[in-house]
Enzyme design. Structure first.
Site, PDB file in Angstrom:
ATOM      1  N   GLU B 139      -4.793 -18.066   1.400  1.00 21.22           N
ATOM      2  CA  GLU B 139      -6.076 -18.745   1.589  1.00 21.22           C
ATOM      3  C   GLU B 139      -6.884 -17.969   2.624  1.00 21.22           C
ATOM      4  OE1 GLU B 139      -5.214 -22.733   2.744  1.00 21.22           O
ATOM      5  OE2 GLU B 139      -4.141 -23.177   0.885  1.00 21.22           O
ATOM      6  N   ILE B 169      -5.755 -13.629  -5.694  1.00 18.67           N
ATOM      7  CA  ILE B 169      -4.902 -14.019  -6.821  1.00 18.67           C
ATOM      8  C   ILE B 169      -4.893 -12.893  -7.848  1.00 18.67           C
ATOM      9  CG2 ILE B 169      -4.445 -15.761  -8.579  1.00 18.67           C
ATOM     10  CD1 ILE B 169      -6.368 -17.610  -6.983  1.00 18.67           C
ATOM     11  N   THR B 170      -3.749 -12.221  -7.952  1.00 20.04           N
ATOM     12  CA  THR B 170      -3.615 -11.152  -8.934  1.00 20.04           C
ATOM     13  C   THR B 170      -3.673 -11.756 -10.333  1.00 20.04           C
ATOM     14  OG1 THR B 170      -2.298  -9.807  -7.424  1.00 20.04           O
ATOM     15  CG2 THR B 170      -2.083  -9.324  -9.764  1.00 20.04           C
ATOM     16  N   GLU B 382       3.210  -9.957  -1.492  1.00 15.29           N
ATOM     17  CA  GLU B 382       4.561 -10.530  -1.520  1.00 15.29           C
ATOM     18  C   GLU B 382       5.239 -10.416  -0.154  1.00 15.29           C
ATOM     19  OE1 GLU B 382       3.888 -12.134  -4.588  1.00 15.29           O
ATOM     20  OE2 GLU B 382       6.078 -12.130  -4.585  1.00 15.29           O
TER      21      GLU B 382
END
Lengths: 435, 405
Positions: B139, B169-170, B382
């Site tokens: 966020e 967001i991939t 990640e």
């Protein structure tokens, strides 16, 4: 071989090792005293050791490579775990305790050598047909043992593995005549001291191009040159010395203590001092043609020897690196500054995390090279890369180990300053040990 | 059971397939979609179908995002497995040797698919089968501190009502659905964070923008806002209970599976850079035959060996983490070690290769400069390098996140 057969075979081989008794590992299966197998050999007097061929071998006995494997796997065999556990105990109970004093004196205590010999590594290195208990090449096991011993003390581990490296060389490359002459003595209660002398004293040393020369002279060779950083140098009964043979490239010669023109002296370094490092000088040392290792020693064999030695040093680095890691974890968790353990700080914690990460990388590269060697696959590239990585990361781990202890790391009350010195050597050394 | 660090022969055909995709599908369009950012690579639709077919036929050796389920069987079978995790890791290495951005935007291979594979129940696995699912965690005010997210989920009858904004967001625009992290109760901390599958087109879900990036431009990175967005309560992944003891474990479990995957991606792009650099150096007479020690070869050759050794360490750490997952061993620490090492090595290698190749490395006639841009994200998403080090250090030192912040 069936599973039961395999298990029995393992137990049978282990039964010969006295360490099993000492460590309380002997199972219900009764021991088969391998000593009975040795009865064919006359036990010589270690003080005036002469290597004499008492049996005749029809042909040289080389341990076969292990079968190639189908699955990516990092699990050790039961046999490997048992040997490693035994080595670990010797490392913790004897090597770690003796390490500091041995380093100060730059001398290997006989007691420690005896404890390492009790692990039966020489027996494992020698094929069954020659009186030992070896059944196939075992570089992975060698790596595990070197790592375990080096966890106690690198110098003492090198001293204890020096003769094993020579025996491995004789088993791997030796002629029938050389095996019959030299190997039996290593199965005796007091085996000879032996060392693989590949390192030379000049800067920009390149083991592929030794400056020590071997000049053919009729059926003989005449050797001239110098070797450095040789374990057990002063006391070695048998030396494997690399030399460039005029017109043929490098070869390795078996030279016995007392050869005319050979001088052996202690000459220690910054670290690895428990190994009784020293220098060898060869002033026109004459040996006969049978002293050249192997029936037909080739440059490929020589390169393999260098690679296996480097894998050995990588394994030693992993063991000492693990010692550093375990030590700094405990120290930094205990040490309080600014009201809390210093390991609560990222600067400290991240350094420790990075030691663990690089150490595991070193371990995996080393294992890969050893495993390929074990399976009879090419392993030069893998050994090379393991060496490159280890040379850099081992030094880094050593220096960070001292740094994490601050001033306490710099004084000899803690072993990290010794590990710093030891780890500075692993990227330099040639020969000495063999995976 | 014997030590062996070679790629299992059983997976060679699958790896070769992935490599063929990298060579024949990705590389030819690599520069095209790096330049045409935000343009959907239509070539991948065909590829996705082929990959689905391969996966369903079992030819992939159990690879793919939706096969990343940690093996937890304890049936007394001691046989060592090289299963779905290893196959996926090896496959992604090859794909990212081709192009990291394109690998990230293969339909139906999203990180959300991996999350579903890791924590969904059987019913959900069936229901979301064949969908392309993205993952929304970050966020504007919560990145690495993902426990601090502000997006809320409120149970209202048969639905959860989601409110908040998610960034980075991939495949957020292209995917069929997004796995969204939201908290059921901000006062209960990380234990209250749950993940929800929100299908594209759900009222209240709005695509706000697409980012322009340093690299992986073939992959879209979206900002999505959720306003009074109602999702069926069956779309909550894992248990709806707020278990303070178990804490974050449910949602974080995904990372144990995806971190080796990102590590593998870094290994792939770094290998591409080293191989190309090696070719270019060979044209200048540098052999790279590992013959002589670092001090006896040209500096460029020595650097190549050093980079290769680092890459090998990253590669083997990654394989180890995958091997542990396949054999039901807890691998949080090892997954983070692999991600930390591969993330930084992938970046270092690609940047050094640019340097080694000078103008050829920096210019756009080669892909080296692109790889050096692409690789950077792999040390960030990640879990950044620093987050990985925190995880590893906490495990090593036996510390909680309150002690080692």
């Amino acid at each position: 071989m069936s599973a039961v057969g395999r298990a029995l075979s393992v137990l049978n081989r282990l039964a010969g090792s006295e360490i099993i008794d000492r460590m309380g590992l002997r199972g219900p299966a009764q021991a088969v005293a391998y000593k009975a197998v040795k009865n064919g050999f006359v036990i010589g007097d270690a003080a005036t050791r002469r290597f004499k061929s008492l049996t005749k071998l029809a042909k040289a006995e080389h341990l076969p490579a292990a079968p190639t494997r189908e699955v990516f796997d990092l699990t050790y065999t039961e046999e490997q775990e048992m040997i490693r556990d035994s080595a670990e105990r010797v490392a913790k109970e004897h090597l770690r305790r003796a390490g500091n004093a041995a380093s100060s004196a730059a001398k290997t205590p006989d007691e420690v050598l005896a404890r390492i010999n009790e692990l039966g590594l020489l027996q494992y290195a020698i094929p069954e047909s020659l009186g030992g208990v070896g059944h196939e090449r075992a570089p992975v096991t060698s790596v595990l043992v070197a790592e375990a011993l080096s966890y106690g003390d690198m110098g003492l581990a090198v001293a204890g593995l020096s003769s094993v490296g020579v025996v491995n060389s004789l088993v791997r490359w030796g002629s029938a005549e050389q095996q019959a002459k030299f190997l039996p003595a290593f199965l005796e209660d007091r085996p000879p001291a032996a060392a693989l002398a590949l390192m030379e004293p000049h800067v920009l040393v390149d083991p592929l191009a030794p400056r020590t020369r071997a000049r053919p002279d009729g059926p003989d060779f005449v050797l001239k040159g110098a070797k450095a950083m040789v374990p057990l140098a002063e006391q070695a009964d048998l030396l494997l010395v690399s030399a460039a043979i005029d017109g043929r490239g490098p070869g390795v010669f078996l030279i016995e203590r007392g050869a005319a023109g050979l001088s052996q002296r202690a000459d220690c370094g910054m670290g690895v001092r428990g190994a009784s490092l020293g220098s060898i000088e060869l002033e026109d040392v004459r040996v006969d043609g049978a002293a050249l290792l192997g029936d037909e020693f080739t440059s490929a064999m020589y390169e393999e020897m260098i690679d296996l030695a480097r894998i050995g040093w990588c394994a030693l680095a992993v063991g000492t690196g693990q010692a550093v890691l375990d030590y700094v974890i405990e120290y930094c968790n205990d040490r309080v500054a600014f009201g809390e353990p210093i390991s609560n700080r990222q600067a400290v914690a991240f350094t420790i995390a990075n030691i663990a990460i690089e150490l595991e990388g070193m371990r995996l590269l080393t294992l890969r090279a050893a495993s390929r060697a074990e399976q009879g696959l090419s392993f030069h590239r893998e050994a090379y890369l393991a060496r490159v990585l280890t040379a850099e990361k081992a030094v880094e781990i050593g220096t960070n180990g001292v740094q994490l202890l601050g001033g306490h790391g710099y004084i000899t009350d803690h072993p990290v300053e010794r590990w710093y010195r030891d780890l500075a050597g692993v990227g330099i050394m040639e020969g000495g040990v063999l995976a | 059971m014997s030590v062996n660090l070679e790629i299992p022969r059983r997976l060679e055909a699958f790896i070769d397939q992935a490599h063929q995709v990298a060579v024949h599908v990705f590389r030819p369009i690599s520069r095209k979609y790096d330049t045409a950012e935000h343009t959907y690579p239509v070539e991948l639709d065909m590829l996705a179908s082929v990959m689905d077919g391969l996966t369903d036929s079992g030819a992939t050796g159990g690879a793919g995002a939706r096969h990343l389920r940690s093996s937890k069987t304890d049936d007394g079978d001691k046989k060592v497995r090289n299963g779905g995790s290893m196959a996926t890791v090896l496959g992604f290495t090859e794909l990212c040797w081709g192009d990291v951005g394109l690998a990230l935007t293969i339909p139906r291979q999203g990180l959300g698919n991996a999350a579903i594979a890791a924590v969904a129940n059987e019913e959900q696995l069936q229901r979301f089968k064949g969908r392309w699912v993205a993952m929304a965690i970050t966020e504007p005010a919560a990145g690495s501190d993902s426990a601090n997210i502000h997006t809320t989920a409120r149970l209202d009858g048969d639905h959860y009502v989601i409110d908040g904004e998610k960034i980075f967001i991939t495949a957020g625009e292209r995917a069929d659905a997004i796995v969204v992290w939201a908290t059921l109760d901000k006062n209960l901390g990380r234990a209250a964070i749950k993940s929800f599958v929100v299908e594209k087109g759900t009222p209240g879900m709005e695509l706000v923008r697409l980012d322009h990036k340093l690299g992986i431009r073939a992959s879209d990175t979206a900002t999505v806002r959720f306003t009074n967005c109602r999702v069926p309560k069956e779309n909550l992944l894992g248990s709806p209970e707020i278990n303070v003891q178990r804490g974050f474990a449910g949602v974080m479990q995904t990372f144990d599976n995806t971190r080796p995957l990102v590590a593998a991606m870094a290994v792939g792009v770094a290998r591409a850079a080293i191989e190309r650099t090696r070719e270019l150096l060979a044209e200048e007479g540098i052999a790279g035959d590992y013959k002589r020690s670092l001090f006896h070869v040209k500096a460029a050759e020595a650097e190549l060996y050093r980079l290769e050794a680092e890459l090998e360490a990253a590669r083997l750490l990654t394989l180890k983490a995958a091997w542990m997952a396949d054999n039901g061993m807890p691998n949080s620490k090892e997954a983070s070690m692999a991600k930390a090492k591969a993330g930084r090595v992938g970046n270092e290698v690609t940047l050094r290769c640019v340097e080694l190749c000078a103008a050829a490395g920096y210019g756009q006639n080669e892909l080296l400069e692109k790889w050096a841009r692409d690789s950077k994200i792999l040390d960030i998403f990640e879990g950044t390098q620093q987050i990985q080090l925190l995880i590893v250090a906490r495990r090593l030192l036996g510390k909680t996140s309150d002690q080692l912040k």
